[in-house]
Design a protein around this motif. Structure first.
Motif, short mmCIF file in Angstrom:
data_model
loop_
_atom_site.label_atom_id
_atom_site.label_comp_id
_atom_site.label_asym_id
_atom_site.label_seq_id
_atom_site.Cartn_x
_atom_site.Cartn_y
_atom_site.Cartn_z
N CYS A 1 -42.05 9.50 80.41
CA CYS A 1 -40.77 9.37 81.01
C CYS A 1 -40.48 10.76 81.87
O CYS A 1 -41.00 11.86 80.89
N GLY A 2 -40.06 10.76 82.69
CA GLY A 2 -39.72 12.07 83.80
C GLY A 2 -41.04 12.28 84.47
O GLY A 2 -41.08 13.34 85.28
N LEU A 3 -41.99 11.59 84.54
CA LEU A 3 -43.13 11.85 85.28
C LEU A 3 -43.33 10.72 86.55
O LEU A 3 -42.73 9.60 86.32
N THR A 4 -43.89 11.42 87.41
CA THR A 4 -44.02 10.51 88.76
C THR A 4 -45.20 9.77 88.49
O THR A 4 -46.31 10.14 88.06
N PRO A 5 -45.09 8.17 88.57
CA PRO A 5 -46.04 7.34 88.14
C PRO A 5 -47.08 7.59 89.17
O PRO A 5 -47.12 7.90 90.22
N PRO A 6 -48.49 6.98 88.76
CA PRO A 6 -49.87 7.03 89.61
C PRO A 6 -49.46 6.07 90.69
O PRO A 6 -48.85 5.18 90.57
N ALA A 7 -50.17 6.52 91.64
CA ALA A 7 -50.12 5.77 93.09
C ALA A 7 -51.08 4.49 92.96
O ALA A 7 -52.23 4.89 91.99
N GLY A 8 -50.83 3.47 93.30
CA GLY A 8 -51.55 2.43 93.38
C GLY A 8 -51.24 1.27 92.18
O GLY A 8 -50.68 1.79 91.24
N GLU A 9 -51.80 0.22 92.12
CA GLU A 9 -51.65 -0.84 91.04
C GLU A 9 -52.74 -1.23 90.38
O GLU A 9 -52.70 -1.54 89.26
N ASP A 10 -53.95 -0.60 90.69
CA ASP A 10 -55.18 -1.11 90.04
C ASP A 10 -55.51 0.13 89.08
O ASP A 10 -56.00 1.24 89.51
N TRP A 11 -55.50 0.04 87.84
CA TRP A 11 -55.59 1.10 86.83
C TRP A 11 -56.68 0.65 85.77
O TRP A 11 -57.34 -0.47 86.01
N SER A 12 -57.34 1.56 85.38
CA SER A 12 -58.25 1.15 84.21
C SER A 12 -58.42 2.47 83.21
O SER A 12 -58.04 3.45 83.24
N VAL A 13 -58.99 1.94 82.09
CA VAL A 13 -59.27 2.72 80.89
C VAL A 13 -60.99 2.59 80.49
O VAL A 13 -61.43 1.36 80.56
N ASP A 14 -61.63 3.63 79.92
CA ASP A 14 -62.87 3.47 79.17
C ASP A 14 -62.54 2.93 77.95
O ASP A 14 -61.79 3.58 77.16
N HIS A 15 -63.20 1.95 77.64
CA HIS A 15 -63.18 1.30 76.12
C HIS A 15 -64.29 0.82 75.78
O HIS A 15 -64.97 -0.10 76.33
N ASP A 16 -65.25 1.38 74.59
CA ASP A 16 -66.53 0.76 74.18
C ASP A 16 -67.43 0.99 75.14
O ASP A 16 -68.52 0.13 75.32
N GLY A 17 -67.44 2.03 75.89
CA GLY A 17 -68.41 2.20 76.87
C GLY A 17 -68.35 1.58 78.16
O GLY A 17 -69.25 1.57 78.80
N LYS A 18 -67.17 0.79 78.23
CA LYS A 18 -67.00 0.16 79.68
C LYS A 18 -65.57 0.54 80.27
O LYS A 18 -64.70 0.89 79.61
N GLU A 19 -65.51 0.30 81.47
CA GLU A 19 -64.34 0.55 82.36
C GLU A 19 -63.83 -0.82 82.29
O GLU A 19 -64.26 -1.86 82.78
N ARG A 20 -62.32 -0.93 81.71
CA ARG A 20 -61.72 -2.03 81.59
C ARG A 20 -60.57 -1.99 82.46
O ARG A 20 -59.68 -0.97 82.62
#
Length: 396
Positions: free
Chosen positions: A120-139
């Motif tokens: 809350c209070g932060l400017t959201p990232p630009a773009g709609e395609d997000w990802s996280v690293d999980h179990d050694g993979k980009e999801r």
């Protein structure tokens, strides 16, 4: 002595004689004079009573009974003056009784933590395609903010899971959640399953590469929510999940294992596919199923551990502490919805049965095409009904 002579000349001396006699040691009655009778010719003088009154001493005369030791010899000895009783030494003063303490004011119950997340209070990232690293993979996952998104206002989140072999982008078009998100003001998220060529979820009994590789898709979704809460102003009491087919199975797995993150869930043509489902809290359930589904049969498929839709609903009603018998809460044309109510924490369970519908998302403008997918219905919109259900069931 001649006792017959007149007594008148002796009267003046009578008191002295009597007093003298009193001082003698003889018995008092031996000294008492005999009474003398007055002569008949005593003349006109006054008669004198020589009785007992004449024997009493005159109070004005000195006491002839006192001996020669002096006037005080016969007085009683004075009583000794009592010695003064010493006053008791004062003891320690009693301690004053303490004043009663005022009643403590009741401690106010701590306020629940605010529903807004760290983003809350932060400017959201630009773009709609997000990802996280999980179990050694980009999801990957697609995030769409509603029109007029306010970074300071906690906003609901709906996670929608695609089916086996269907991409998250195709699922987005099929469900039509994006326009509803803009209209109702919630964030809509479309995660992608394992592999882009044959996307799937490890939902237990179903399906594909995700199931075969025993992918930790529950961990991926949990990490995705952490990322969303860190970057967006998320209402943590209003995060919901839904899915179609393999995505429906996955929604049930998340209800079983992540009930602390999701307030309510919904599924289309998918049932609970894991054993030992023990959610941490009762979670509301809304289920849609066509009775002509050839892929995930309405009556179930024991050979591949698919529960029937009615059994799946009654199991969740039991988990949620609902009443044993459902009641009809919606009936229109080919759609009948039955709800188990009286559940713990208001976590009711509803099964909507669509007569003649196959393996489809009810009301979708882009239905699945193929002989095995069967017919759809336009009587209801599963998307609209899901949002109404979610809006009515925030986290307690």
């Amino acid at each position: 002595m001649n006792r017959t002579r007149p007594l008148l000349p002796l009267l003046p001396l009578l008191p002295v004689a009597v007093l003298s006699l009193v001082a003698c040691d003889g018995p008092p009655d031996a000294l008492e004079p005999e009474p003398v009778a007055a002569p008949a010719d005593a003349g006109t003088g006054p008669a004198v009573d020589a009785g007992p009154a004449a024997s009493l001493p005159d109070a004005s005369l000195p006491d002839a009974s006192l001996d020669d030791k002096g006037p005080d010899a016969g007085s009683p000895e004075p009583e000794p003056t009592p010695e003064p009783v010493p006053e008791p030494e004062p003891g320690p003063s009693p301690e004053p009784e303490p004043e009663p303490s005022p009643e403590p004011e009741p401690t106010p119950e701590p306020e629940p933590p605010p529903p807004g997340s760290a983003g809350c209070g932060l400017t959201p990232p630009a773009g709609e395609d997000w990802s996280v690293d999980h179990d050694g993979k980009e999801r990957a996952f697609r995030v769409e903010l509603p029109n007029g998104y306010d970074p300071n206002a906690p906003t609901p989140v709906v996670v929608s899971l695609h089916g086996h072999l269907v991409s998250n982008n195709i699922h987005r078009l099929m469900t039509g959640f994006t326009p509803v998100a803009h209209q109702e003001g919630f964030v809509i998220v479309y995660p992608a399953g394992t592999t882009s060529l044959a996307p799937s979820w490890n939902a237990g009994a179903c399906c594909g590469v995700g199931q075969l590789n025993d992918e930790d898709d529950v961990g991926f979704i949990d990490k995705m929510l952490d990322d969303l809460e860190a970057k967006l102003c998320v209402d943590k009491k209003r995060i919901f999940v839904n899915g179609l087919s393999n995505g429906g199975f996955m929604s049930y797995r998340l209800a079983c294992e992540s009930a602390d993150r999701f307030a309510a869930m919904s599924a289309v043509a998918g049932v609970t596919g894991i054993l030992g489902c023990n959610p941490s809290r009762p979670i509301p359930v809304l289920h849609f199923h066509g009775d002509d589904d050839q892929i995930v049969p309405y009556e179930g498929n024991f050979a591949i551990s698919y529960l029937s839709a009615p059994t799946n609903a009654s199991n969740w009603a039991l988990r949620n502490g609902c009443g044993l018998t459902p009641s009809v809460t919606f009936a229109e044309d080919d759609v009948v919805c039955e709800t188990y109510s009286g559940c713990d924490e208001g976590a009711d369970v509803t099964l909507c049965t669509i007569a003649g519908m196959g393996h489809q998302w009810p009301g979708s403008i882009i239905p699945l095409v193929g002989e095995n997918f069967g017919e759809n219905t336009d009587t209801i919109s599963a998307t609209a009904m899901m949002w109404d259900f979610f809006a009515a069931h925030p986290m307690p």
